[in-house]
Enzyme design. Structure first.
Site, short mmCIF file in Angstrom:
data_model
loop_
_atom_site.label_atom_id
_atom_site.label_comp_id
_atom_site.label_asym_id
_atom_site.label_seq_id
_atom_site.Cartn_x
_atom_site.Cartn_y
_atom_site.Cartn_z
CG ASP A 29 -0.51 -0.03 2.53
OD1 ASP A 29 0.72 -0.25 2.71
OD2 ASP A 29 -1.31 0.15 3.47
N GLY A 110 -1.83 -5.98 18.76
CA GLY A 110 -0.49 -6.50 18.47
C GLY A 110 -0.47 -7.77 17.65
N GLY A 112 -1.55 -7.76 14.31
CA GLY A 112 -1.57 -7.42 12.88
C GLY A 112 -2.97 -7.37 12.32
CG LEU A 113 -5.79 -9.54 13.38
CD1 LEU A 113 -6.73 -10.45 14.16
CD2 LEU A 113 -5.75 -9.99 11.92
CB SER A 114 -6.08 -2.97 11.51
OG SER A 114 -5.18 -3.14 10.49
CB SER A 115 -6.19 -3.13 17.64
OG SER A 115 -4.82 -2.90 17.81
CD GLU A 148 -1.48 3.62 12.84
OE1 GLU A 148 -2.70 3.59 13.06
OE2 GLU A 148 -0.69 2.76 13.27
CG ASP A 160 -3.81 -1.40 8.32
OD1 ASP A 160 -3.81 -2.26 7.41
OD2 ASP A 160 -2.85 -1.21 9.08
CE1 TYR A 209 4.02 -1.17 7.39
CE2 TYR A 209 4.63 1.14 7.56
CZ TYR A 209 3.81 0.15 7.05
OH TYR A 209 2.80 0.49 6.18
C1 GLA Z 1 0.51 -2.28 8.43
C2 GLA Z 1 0.24 -0.90 7.84
C3 GLA Z 1 -0.46 -1.00 6.48
C4 GLA Z 1 0.29 -1.99 5.55
C5 GLA Z 1 0.59 -3.29 6.29
C6 GLA Z 1 1.48 -4.20 5.46
O1 GLA Z 1 -0.71 -2.90 8.75
O2 GLA Z 1 -0.55 -0.12 8.70
O3 GLA Z 1 -0.56 0.27 5.88
O4 GLA Z 1 1.44 -1.40 5.03
O5 GLA Z 1 1.23 -3.08 7.52
O6 GLA Z 1 0.84 -4.60 4.31
#
Ligand code: GLA
Length: 359
Positions: A29, A110, A112-115, A148, A160, A209
């Protein structure tokens, strides 16, 4: 505790937003590329009211913690996301009064599910309702992403926040992150989604990241393109020095995998593309960890699994698998048993045990 007990009066309004799981298109992204997330059943709810003492007060039910903003400094932890959303709206010209905010969430943190995106989008939805702000769902995602980046320090892309703002649990959201063009697609046929947490919390996620993002930008500059999305032929990346060559190769091949799905593929093919994505994230992008590799390998060799990979930024967190419809629970039980024998403790996150028991 509830809002009334913490703040002494009932809330004016409330809003929710879901977490997401990304099926394919990882670390694409922020390269202007393509992604395929879907919403998960777990969500974050934010209750809002006006604060009468001129200061913002935020309360997290999960953490049993209250944060008051007394001097306008950016707070840390959960409060930074709420504060970030308020600040971003103010910078965009909206007037935000002092608020009391109560947060509760079933989105695992924590993993990786975008809390964080769920908290941002729920906060912005709540503010839109409370203050009748003229902002649409795409703008909510954009404001959330800015919150963010500017207040949590993650140079993230927009996947996300777009997923939390626009996706549902019944469909996959194809998103072109450059144009924000999107298409809602059905889940692959006769399949369901299984998400298992590796039990290994993400470490170095923010620094790792941001470093990957910088490497991709350097690779794009060296190749003379605006973003790696502009490269479709993977051969072009061969001329780059290491590690840029492998980073770019991951992004280009990953974009091509998502575009293949867009053409229409069987569940079997979708699974193969997920397996290839994991190998690419492990070997070229180097964002996997041994526990995730073990978990993904166990999933991949279990009958009924079409494909599996790490999901989200990596560096720990969860795996996602596409499995035969109706078999997620039994597959998870089988895999978690073997995972335990390998010395790890995992946990099934989707299908959600808690939420379906409650329903
Ligand atoms: C995190 C970031 C996203 C994306 C993913 C990896 O979730 O917030 O924008 O880059 O990592 O795909």
């Amino acid at each position: 505790m509830d809002f009334q007990q913490v703040f002494g009066k009932p809330p004016e309004t409330q809003a929710s937003a879901p977490g997401r799981v990304n099926l394919l298109g990882e670390h694409t992204d922020y390269n202007d590329g393509f992604v395929l997330p879907t919403a998960i059943p777990q969500s974050t709810t934010v209750e809002l009211g006006f604060s009468s003492d001129g200061h913002h007060h935020f309360y997290s039910e999960n953490l049993n913690e209250e944060v008051s903003i007394l001097d306008n400094h950016t707070p840390s932890g959960f409060a930074s996301y709420i504060f970030g959303c308020i600040e971003i709206l103010q910078k965009a010209g909206h007037t935000i009064p002092s608020l009391s905010v109560y947060v509760k969430s079933s989105v695992p943190m924590g993993s990786g599910l975008s809390s964080s995106a769920a908290l941002e989008v729920a906060t912005l939805r709540g503010l839109r309702q409370l203050l009748k702000l003229p902002i649409d769902d795409v703008e909510i995602a954009q404001f959330a992403q800015q919150a963010e980046i500017q207040y949590a320090g993650v140079q993230c892309g927009i996947m996300d926040q777009m997923a939390s703002s626009l996706a549902d649990t019944e469909h996959i959201l194809f998103l072109d992150t450059r144009t924000l063009e999107r298409r809602v697609m059905p889940l692959p046929e006769k399949a369901e989604i299984l998400v298992i947490d590796s039990g290994v919390p993400r470490t170095l996620a923010t620094s790792g990241y941001n470093q990957r993002r910088a490497e991709c930008e350097e690779a794009a500059r060296s190749l003379g393109v605006k973003a790696l999305r502009d490269i479709t032929d993977v051969e072009v990346t061969e001329k780059l020095p290491e590690p840029l060559r492998r980073r770019a190769r991951h992004v280009v091949t990953e974009d091509n995998r998502v575009l293949e799905v867009l053409q229409g593929v069987t569940s079997e093919r979708f699974g193969e593309l997920m397996n290839a994505s994991h190998a690419s994230l492990r070997d070229d992008y180097e964002v996997s960890v041994p526990a995730l590799d073990t978990l993904v390998e166990l999933l991949q060799k279990t009958p009924g699994v079409f494909g599996a990979r790490l999901t989200g930024a990596g560096f720990g967190g969860a795996s996602v698998a596409l499995v035969a419809a109706g078999e997620a629970r039994s597959i998870a039980t089988h895999v978690l048993e073997q995972y335990k024998q390998a010395g790890y403790t995992g946990q099934i996150l989707v299908p959600s045990l808690e939420l379906s028991d409650a329903a």
